[in-house]
Design a protein around this motif. Structure first.
Motif, PDB file in Angstrom:
ATOM      1  N   LEU A 776       0.831  -1.196   0.000  1.00 46.74           N
ATOM      2  CA  LEU A 776       0.000   0.000   0.000  1.00 46.74           C
ATOM      3  C   LEU A 776       0.876   1.261   0.000  1.00 46.74           C
ATOM      4  N   VAL A 777       1.855   1.262  -0.912  1.00 43.34           N
ATOM      5  CA  VAL A 777       2.817   2.351  -1.025  1.00 43.34           C
ATOM      6  C   VAL A 777       2.438   3.239  -2.203  1.00 43.34           C
ATOM      7  N   THR A 778       2.346   4.537  -1.957  1.00 41.43           N
ATOM      8  CA  THR A 778       2.093   5.511  -3.025  1.00 41.43           C
ATOM      9  C   THR A 778       3.402   6.201  -3.384  1.00 41.43           C
ATOM     10  N   LEU A 779       3.714   6.226  -4.683  1.00 38.88           N
ATOM     11  CA  LEU A 779       4.954   6.829  -5.157  1.00 38.88           C
ATOM     12  C   LEU A 779       4.646   8.013  -6.075  1.00 38.88           C
ATOM     13  N   PRO A 780       4.935   9.232  -5.643  1.00 41.48           N
ATOM     14  CA  PRO A 780       4.904  10.357  -6.581  1.00 41.48           C
ATOM     15  C   PRO A 780       6.035  10.212  -7.600  1.00 41.48           C
ATOM     16  N   ALA A 781       5.927  10.915  -8.676  1.00 38.67           N
ATOM     17  CA  ALA A 781       6.970  10.862  -9.702  1.00 38.67           C
ATOM     18  C   ALA A 781       8.321  11.215  -9.093  1.00 38.67           C
TER      19      ALA A 781
END
Length: 813
Positions: A776-781
């Motif tokens: 459940l990891v969100t990665l921005p650019a």
């Protein structure tokens, strides 16, 4: 004093027979080798007479087992000795049993939650002896008792409330109906003379650093016994008194000297001290911790709190409800307990609530909680039903409660005794009053018997009549302003953002469903093609209209799935998001809200449910959401009067000073606006900070978002539209993936070139025993994350959906 076990592990050969009821033709008349401790279905399974009860639709085809009477028998050789007493000791019989030894009836029992001891010295003979335990059908026995006591409301199809048996063994809205029978704990013959220590309650007191143990000891005497000394030793200090024959109880006070306090995890260490008690040839040993636990429910300007204090320190509760970890409870080992409680610890929890439809767990459970610093909220075993307060039930309830309180009182992790689950609420609001008329329903247990027993036997542990409960007769038991609250309208009928409408003082039960890991699901469900509404799939979905609610729960958050793989991922993800949303909102209310206990940590079979960890031990996306939402230090962006604000909650012992970067970003990583804020949050404190107008002045809601980041904590994100409206790009186009193999696993490095939301690796698709360290990891650019996979992996690792999942897979078409 000697103990002769009569269990399979100690060499006793047991035989199982069906003696009455709708016995399957393939089993009628058969003598089946039995395991003791054990359960009927497990013996039939081991003998190859039935298939796995958890597989496919076997629950229905094997339902006949619960309608049958069963007999366990064994023959053992006996040689008498000089002991004055020979007791048959049965630690657990499930449930209505008649015991005979050498053809003579010893006793009849009717309570799974009690242990039993009978003097059988006059019945034993030198040479072969036959012990027989006959079990009535639990379903038929429950029906018979219901007819005697009077029918009362329940939430299930069997009258579980008429007998003292694990209620969920008859099925629940997450549990299989196995209606088992069996000798489920140890059984054997104890030989002794003189005096026997029947029980010990080593209650602790603390004054500064000085500890005291007030040991209450129950004694039993054989005929002709002599007076003896009773000694209690703790921390190198011993207290001794003289006891005379016939004295059935004694109190020994020991000044234990300087001791260290026991704390829940995150608040200090968990020192434990051995306690040894001796009287004549009898000995007892246990472990204790020195701590105080108090519960504040005194009225305040907002209503009434529900606040735990340990050693005078307010504890922010982060927890989960606990159910039996297997529908066949004899399969729950000490190792399994430790693994599951470690799941709770690794998710930053500090409390488990042992739910009232289950059982008083094995000592292994409470020992692990003592050692790992996990507080235990212990329900008395009353859930979702009205219970008669007359005999033969009342005396059984009192006996089991006395035994449970006595056994568990030594554990420093024990923080609360709770009278019932939802029964006070049910009486008021579930049409029980009309159905019951003048019948008793359990009120006398919750408000009279149980608090009196706790005050007598474990006065240092708080008591609550029920959950939910408002601690005043003038408020609804589920009033959010007072005490504990259960929130189920969200799952049943509302969008999960409705959690934000509540300001509970303590949320002790709330949850949202999601399927188990793919490998867990497909190992038991074999519909072709696999479908949410397939025959076997619905056997493994026990909630009323459960799959419809899963679909409705997606709401505007996620698009309708296009495949069974997307259905599985989307509903798992939505479960995780729902609970994360609720917990972060509740934590943002600190200290008005002092705790959250989600429903539920674990499963008792492979099923679509509210669990964070499935039956096979796979940590679902929800588990990763809990680890984030229950972190000691939490950044979250919450709406206040329709405007998002930054909340920094510091549930640690150290002051939290940091600089938080708050940025409005384009999906490709371009910084559009931003500012920095310095936070200085006191220990166990909270700060709310406004976001600058420039950050909120969104120009293109479909292509911009807000990130708040600081060293050492997970970032908080804010979006201006729901995911289907976000201009996300496909995962494969937004991630650069590299794989590095190592002995026993692999490391995947993911680098985002555009925003990728909620990345989860379903590594169980590679191998059912594989695991991954994060999810459940969100990665921005521009951001990078490394996922470490352990397990027996294939030579080639797929790095696309459905092994590598994200929101992007669902919303890009």
């Amino acid at each position: 004093m000697t103990f002769r076990p009569l269990t399979t592990a100690d060499g006793s050969a047991w035989i199982l027979r069906a003696t009455a009821g709708p016995v399957d033709e393939s089993i009628a008349g058969s003598d089946v080798p039995a395991t003791v401790p054990g359960e009927v279905q497990l013996d039939l399974l081991a003998a190859g007479l039935i298939d796995d009860p958890f597989d496919g639709a076997n629950e229905t085809t094997q339902a006949w087992i619960g309608y049958c009477d069963w007999q366990y028998s064994t023959t053992f050789d006996w040689v008498g000795d000089d002991s004055d007493r020979h007791d048959l000791v049965a630690d657990g019989l499930d449930t209505a049993a008649t015991i005979t030894l050498n053809g003579v009836e010893v006793a009849s029992t009717r309570n799974q939650h009690r242990s039993y001891r009978f003097d059988v010295g006059s019945l034993l003979v030198d040479g072969p002896n036959e012990l027989v335990v006959e079990f009535r059908s639990p379903i038929e026995f429950a029906r018979e008792q219901e007819a005697i006591l009077g029918a009362r409301p329940t939430v299930m199809h069997h009258p579980f409330n008429a007998i003292r048996k694990v209620a969920s063994n008859f099925g629940w809205d997450w549990g299989i109906d196995v209606s088992s029978s069996g000798i489920w704990k140890s059984i054997g013959i104890e030989s002794w003379s003189g005096v026997r220590i029947a029980s010990v309650r080593p209650l602790t007191e603390i004054d500064g650093t000085a500890g005291t143990v007030a040991a209450a000891v129950d004694l039993e005497w054989a005929a002709g016994a002599s007076a003896t000394d009773l000694a209690v030793t703790v921390n190198g200090q011993t207290g001794t008194i003289h006891v005379k024959p016939g004295q059935t109880d004694a109190a020994v006070r020991v000044d234990a000297g300087t001791v260290e306090l026991w704390w829940p995890r995150g608040y200090g260490e968990q020192p434990l001290y051995d306690v040894a008690v001796t009287a004549g040839d009898s000995a007892w040993g246990g472990r204790i911790g020195f701590r105080t636990v108090t519960l504040d429910t005194a009225p305040d300007e907002h209503g009434a709190p529900f606040s735990f204090f340990v050693n005078g320190q307010l504890i922010g509760i982060r927890g989960a409800n606990w159910i039996p970890d297997d529908a066949f409870v004899t399969r729950i080992t000490g190792e399994r307990y430790r693994t599951r409680i470690t799941d709770a610890v690794d998710a930053n929890m500090n409390m488990l609530r042992v739910w009232g439809g289950g059982m008083y767990e094995s000592d292994d459970f409470y020992d692990a909680c003592d050692e790992l610093g996990v507080l235990v909220w212990q329900d008395f075993l009353f859930a979702c039903g009205a219970y008669a307060e007359e005999d033969p039930l009342y005396s059984e309830v009192e006996a089991e409660a006395r035994e449970a309180i006595t056994r568990l009182s030594a554990h420093p992790s024990l923080a609360l005794w709770n009278g019932c689950n939802e029964n006070i609420w049910g009486y008021l609001e579930w049409d029980w009053r009309r159905k019951l008329g003048d019948l008793t329903w359990g009120e006398g247990y919750y408000f009279d018997l149980f608090p009196a027993l706790v005050a007598e036997l474990d006065p240092a542990t708080p008591y609550s009549p029920g959950s939910p409960f408002s601690f005043t007769r003038y408020a609804h038991p589920n009033d959010p302003r007072n005490g504990t609250m259960h929130i189920w309208d969200v799952w049943n009928s509302k969008d999960y953002t409705s959690y934000g409408e509540y300001q509970p003082r303590f949320a002790s039960e709330f949850g949202f469903q999601g399927p188990p890991a793919w490998s867990t699901l497909t190992a038991s469900v074999h519909d072709e093609p696999l479908d949410p509404y397939g025959t076997e799939m619905l056997v493994h979905q026990k909630a009323d209209q459960g799959n419809l609610k899963l679909e409705r729960g997606l709401g505007d958050h996620l698009p309708a799935p296009r495949s069974i793989e997307e259905w599985h991922w989307a509903t798992q993800l939505n479960q995780a998001r729902a609970l994360r949303y609720g917990i972060e909102h509740f934590r943002s209310l600190w200290p008005l809200n002092t705790g959250s206990i989600i429903w539920q940590l674990n499963d008792d079979w492979p099923v679509i449910s509210w669990a964070a960890v499935d039956y096979a031990g796979h940590r679902k996306p929800l588990w990763h959401a809990l680890r984030h939402a229950y972190a000691d230090r939490l950044l979250t962006i919450q709406p206040r009067d329709g405007v998002p604000v930054l909340v920094a909650h510091n549930d640690s012992a150290e002051r939290w000073t940091a600089t938080v970067s708050i940025s409005r970003l384009a999906l490709d990583g371009t910084a559009i606006a931003g500012h920095f804020v310095d936070i200085d949050v006191e220990p166990r404190g909270i700060m709310l900070l406004p976001l600058d107008a420039c950050v909120l002045a969104v120009k293109d809601a479909t292509a911009e978002f807000v990130e708040a980041s600081a060293d050492g904590v997970d970032s908080a994100f804010w979006y201006f539209v729901e995911d289907p409206e976000l201009a996300l790009v496909p995962t494969a186009s937004a991630l650069d993936v590299s794989v590095e193999r190592f002995d026993g696993g692999a490391a995947l490095t993911l680098r985002a070139t555009s925003l990728v939301k909620d990345i989860v690796l379903q590594v169980d698709r590679l191998h059912p025993a594989a695991s991954v360290d994060r999810g459940l990891v969100t990665l921005p650019a521009g951001a990078t994350a490394v996922f470490t996979i352990t397990g027996d992996l294939p030579e080639s690792l797929p790095t696309v959906f459905p092994m590598l999942c994200s929101v992007n897979d669902l919303v890009t078409r």
